[in-house]
Scaffold this motif. Structure first.
Motif, mmCIF file in Angstrom:
data_model
loop_
_atom_site.group_PDB
_atom_site.id
_atom_site.type_symbol
_atom_site.label_atom_id
_atom_site.label_comp_id
_atom_site.label_asym_id
_atom_site.label_seq_id
_atom_site.Cartn_x
_atom_site.Cartn_y
_atom_site.Cartn_z
ATOM 1 N N LEU A 126 123.721 53.968 103.658
ATOM 2 C CA LEU A 126 123.073 52.954 102.819
ATOM 3 C C LEU A 126 121.568 53.118 102.953
ATOM 4 O O LEU A 126 121.052 53.268 104.059
ATOM 5 C CB LEU A 126 123.480 51.542 103.247
ATOM 6 C CG LEU A 126 122.882 50.405 102.401
ATOM 7 C CD1 LEU A 126 123.852 49.234 102.312
ATOM 8 C CD2 LEU A 126 121.548 49.916 102.939
ATOM 9 N N LEU A 127 120.886 53.092 101.821
ATOM 10 C CA LEU A 127 119.432 53.235 101.789
ATOM 11 C C LEU A 127 118.849 52.166 100.872
ATOM 12 O O LEU A 127 119.271 52.029 99.725
ATOM 13 C CB LEU A 127 119.070 54.626 101.241
ATOM 14 C CG LEU A 127 117.579 54.931 101.084
ATOM 15 C CD1 LEU A 127 116.908 55.086 102.446
ATOM 16 C CD2 LEU A 127 117.376 56.194 100.244
ATOM 17 N N TYR A 128 117.890 51.396 101.376
ATOM 18 C CA TYR A 128 117.146 50.478 100.508
ATOM 19 C C TYR A 128 116.098 51.311 99.774
ATOM 20 O O TYR A 128 115.293 52.005 100.413
ATOM 21 C CB TYR A 128 116.491 49.369 101.335
ATOM 22 C CG TYR A 128 117.515 48.408 101.899
ATOM 23 C CD1 TYR A 128 117.999 47.347 101.131
ATOM 24 C CD2 TYR A 128 118.032 48.586 103.179
ATOM 25 C CE1 TYR A 128 118.973 46.486 101.633
ATOM 26 C CE2 TYR A 128 119.005 47.729 103.686
ATOM 27 C CZ TYR A 128 119.470 46.678 102.904
ATOM 28 O OH TYR A 128 120.428 45.837 103.398
ATOM 29 N N TYR A 129 116.129 51.251 98.439
ATOM 30 C CA TYR A 129 115.294 52.183 97.684
ATOM 31 C C TYR A 129 114.835 51.585 96.359
ATOM 32 O O TYR A 129 115.600 50.916 95.665
ATOM 33 C CB TYR A 129 116.076 53.470 97.387
ATOM 34 C CG TYR A 129 115.215 54.567 96.796
ATOM 35 C CD1 TYR A 129 114.449 55.385 97.618
ATOM 36 C CD2 TYR A 129 115.149 54.765 95.417
ATOM 37 C CE1 TYR A 129 113.632 56.377 97.077
ATOM 38 C CE2 TYR A 129 114.337 55.756 94.868
ATOM 39 C CZ TYR A 129 113.582 56.562 95.708
ATOM 40 O OH TYR A 129 112.774 57.536 95.177
ATOM 41 N N THR A 130 113.572 51.852 96.045
ATOM 42 C CA THR A 130 113.057 51.594 94.698
ATOM 43 C C THR A 130 112.094 52.716 94.339
ATOM 44 O O THR A 130 111.281 53.126 95.184
ATOM 45 C CB THR A 130 112.342 50.229 94.576
ATOM 46 O OG1 THR A 130 111.679 50.174 93.298
ATOM 47 C CG2 THR A 130 111.322 49.990 95.683
ATOM 48 N N PRO A 131 112.173 53.229 93.114
ATOM 49 C CA PRO A 131 111.222 54.271 92.686
ATOM 50 C C PRO A 131 109.780 53.776 92.680
ATOM 51 O O PRO A 131 108.848 54.580 92.620
ATOM 52 C CB PRO A 131 111.680 54.611 91.257
ATOM 53 C CG PRO A 131 113.056 54.066 91.129
ATOM 54 C CD PRO A 131 113.141 52.906 92.059
ATOM 55 N N PHE A 132 109.582 52.446 92.742
ATOM 56 C CA PHE A 132 108.243 51.861 92.639
ATOM 57 C C PHE A 132 107.583 51.620 93.992
ATOM 58 O O PHE A 132 106.508 51.025 94.075
ATOM 59 C CB PHE A 132 108.304 50.561 91.830
ATOM 60 C CG PHE A 132 108.890 50.775 90.456
ATOM 61 C CD1 PHE A 132 108.196 51.497 89.499
ATOM 62 C CD2 PHE A 132 110.158 50.300 90.145
ATOM 63 C CE1 PHE A 132 108.736 51.719 88.246
ATOM 64 C CE2 PHE A 132 110.718 50.520 88.893
ATOM 65 C CZ PHE A 132 110.001 51.231 87.942
ATOM 66 N N GLU A 133 108.228 52.075 95.065
ATOM 67 C CA GLU A 133 107.648 51.958 96.404
ATOM 68 C C GLU A 133 106.501 52.963 96.555
ATOM 69 O O GLU A 133 106.389 53.927 95.783
ATOM 70 C CB GLU A 133 108.756 52.207 97.445
ATOM 71 C CG GLU A 133 108.395 52.021 98.900
ATOM 72 C CD GLU A 133 107.771 50.679 99.236
ATOM 73 O OE1 GLU A 133 106.537 50.574 99.093
ATOM 74 O OE2 GLU A 133 108.506 49.751 99.649
ATOM 75 N N LYS A 134 105.671 52.762 97.563
ATOM 76 C CA LYS A 134 104.572 53.712 97.838
ATOM 77 C C LYS A 134 105.135 55.110 98.058
ATOM 78 O O LYS A 134 106.176 55.273 98.703
ATOM 79 C CB LYS A 134 103.785 53.263 99.067
ATOM 80 C CG LYS A 134 103.047 51.951 98.896
ATOM 81 C CD LYS A 134 102.310 51.569 100.171
ATOM 82 C CE LYS A 134 101.692 50.179 100.041
ATOM 83 N NZ LYS A 134 102.703 49.107 99.987
ATOM 84 N N THR A 135 104.419 56.118 97.572
ATOM 85 C CA THR A 135 104.870 57.511 97.678
ATOM 86 C C THR A 135 105.122 57.911 99.124
ATOM 87 O O THR A 135 106.104 58.599 99.430
ATOM 88 C CB THR A 135 103.819 58.453 97.042
ATOM 89 O OG1 THR A 135 103.603 58.034 95.696
ATOM 90 C CG2 THR A 135 104.287 59.896 97.061
ATOM 91 N N VAL A 137 106.108 56.124 101.628
ATOM 92 C CA VAL A 137 107.368 55.525 102.108
ATOM 93 C C VAL A 137 108.557 56.280 101.524
ATOM 94 O O VAL A 137 109.491 56.657 102.250
ATOM 95 C CB VAL A 137 107.435 54.021 101.725
ATOM 96 C CG1 VAL A 137 108.826 53.453 102.007
ATOM 97 C CG2 VAL A 137 106.380 53.237 102.487
ATOM 98 N N ASN A 138 108.534 56.517 100.222
ATOM 99 C CA ASN A 138 109.665 57.208 99.590
ATOM 100 C C ASN A 138 109.783 58.653 100.043
ATOM 101 O O ASN A 138 110.886 59.201 100.107
ATOM 102 C CB ASN A 138 109.589 57.104 98.064
ATOM 103 C CG ASN A 138 110.135 55.778 97.570
ATOM 104 O OD1 ASN A 138 110.707 55.010 98.342
ATOM 105 N ND2 ASN A 138 109.955 55.492 96.293
ATOM 106 N N ASP A 139 108.662 59.261 100.405
ATOM 107 C CA ASP A 139 108.718 60.625 100.912
ATOM 108 C C ASP A 139 109.509 60.676 102.228
ATOM 109 O O ASP A 139 110.301 61.597 102.458
ATOM 110 C CB ASP A 139 107.296 61.169 101.108
ATOM 111 C CG ASP A 139 107.232 62.676 100.931
ATOM 112 O OD1 ASP A 139 108.114 63.237 100.238
ATOM 113 O OD2 ASP A 139 106.313 63.303 101.489
ATOM 114 N N LEU A 140 109.314 59.677 103.077
ATOM 115 C CA LEU A 140 110.087 59.578 104.327
ATOM 116 C C LEU A 140 111.575 59.457 104.016
ATOM 117 O O LEU A 140 112.416 60.106 104.650
ATOM 118 C CB LEU A 140 109.643 58.351 105.139
ATOM 119 C CG LEU A 140 108.281 58.396 105.817
ATOM 120 C CD1 LEU A 140 107.924 57.022 106.364
ATOM 121 C CD2 LEU A 140 108.277 59.423 106.953
#
Length: 334
Positions: A126-135, A137-140
């Motif tokens: 399970l991953l909490y995810y949004t494409p609109f998060e800071k780059t 954070v999403n890179d991690l």
């Protein structure tokens, strides 16, 4: 690309005779503990969690193609799954609220090798995810999923990725404002993790609308984010984002709401491949277990719980076999 023999075997183990994933979910940990404690008015033990999971598994797997459990409290339950397939969770429950970005973490003493040795047919994250998060954070998160995908390839076991959206600006995920953002969050997440680099086999996704805000439905609560026709289009749009098999999660909604959701998916013509449905089948039994004990809860499961999962199975008549996503017209063709 055709899946490997181990991936095919794992997917087959968690599917019904049609090739649809009609799975129950019972991997809740922190949230389940809180709910049980609240209803009981006192702390619940690890033994209570294990017993709750065992009762759910024993009753509901008679009507499910598979069960999703966690290796922390669910291994005893896994022994009572009536020959259903087994998915095991690999992530720690929840996230560190003190750190921005809802960053994920893996269970300390587990690996894909160990989950497979414990009997898992498939591994779930399970991953909490949004494409609109800071780059940053999403890179991690992207690198984290790449590592898990590679680990699943090494052990030739299917990788189920569940992503749950959130508001990167800290807004309320139950609000009208978030409901309007949700289609883009779901579609964007499906597009990202459908990429070959992640080696995900099945996407476990939220539906792209918030049912309470869909006018013209029984679930509608009065504030409109989308008309029924727009909601149907959001289902279709999300489907176009990936060629991967995908299944819907119930996201804690009631059984009637989840059934109406699946009916809407069917009406839209979306070729979804099943469900991993948890709380929509058993959450109303939490107060019964907490206050009246195991025997009363088992009785509730055998009546209302079975009725709930029966409703889900009926709604799954609209689902499409996962093997069609690989261009096959039968499992034998793969």
């Amino acid at each position: 690309m055709k899946p490997t023999p181990g991936k095919i075997a794992g997917l087959k183990a968690v599917s019904d005779a049609r090739g649809v994933i009609a799975a129950a979910a019972m991997d809740q940990r922190g949230s389940l503990q809180k709910s049980l404690s609240k209803e009981r008015g006192s702390a619940v033990s690890a033994d209570d969690l294990a017993e709750f999971k065992t009762l759910v598994t024993d009753v509901l797997t008679r009507h499910a193609s598979a069960i999703l459990l966690d290796p922390e409290f669910g291994l005893e339950a896994a022994k009572n799954r009536n020959s259903a397939g087994l998915l095991l969770a690999y992530e720690k429950t929840g996230y560190d609220a003190a750190t921005p970005g809802r960053l994920p973490d893996l269970l300390d003493v587990w690996s894909v090798r160990r989950l497979k040795e414990a009997g898992a047919d498939c591994v779930k994250i399970l991953l909490y995810y949004t494409p609109f998060e800071k780059t940053a954070v999403n890179d991690l998160k992207h690198a984290w999923i790449e590592r898990i995908g590679d680990e699943c390839i090494a052990h030739d076991i299917p990788f189920f990725l569940e992503f749950v959206g959130y508001d990167a600006e800290g807004g309320d995920e139950k609000s009208l404002a978030y409901a309007k953002k949700k289609p883009e969050i779901v579609s964007g997440s499906m597009a990202e993790f459908g990429k070959a680099r992640y080696n995900v086999d099945v996407l476990k996704v939220e539906v792209p609308v918030e049912m309470a805000y869909v006018s013209g439905t029984k679930s509608f609560k009065g504030e409109e984010a989308y008309t029924r026709a727009q909601a149907l289009q959001h289902f279709r749009d999300a489907e176009t984002m990936t060629h991967k098999p995908f299944i819907y999660l119930s996201a804690g909604v009631s059984n009637p709401t989840f059934i109406e959701t699946l009916e809407l998916a069917g009406e839209s013509g979306t070729k979804f491949n099943g469900v991993l449905c948890g709380r929509a089948t058993w959450k109303d039994g939490i107060p019964i277990y907490a206050k009246q004990g195991a025997a009363a809860f088992k009785e509730w499961l055998e009546s209302t719980g079975v009725e709930n999962i029966g409703n889900v199975n009926k709604a799954l008549e609209a689902a499409t076999p996962w093997y069609t996503k690989f261009g096959a017209s039968s499992l034998a063709e793969l």
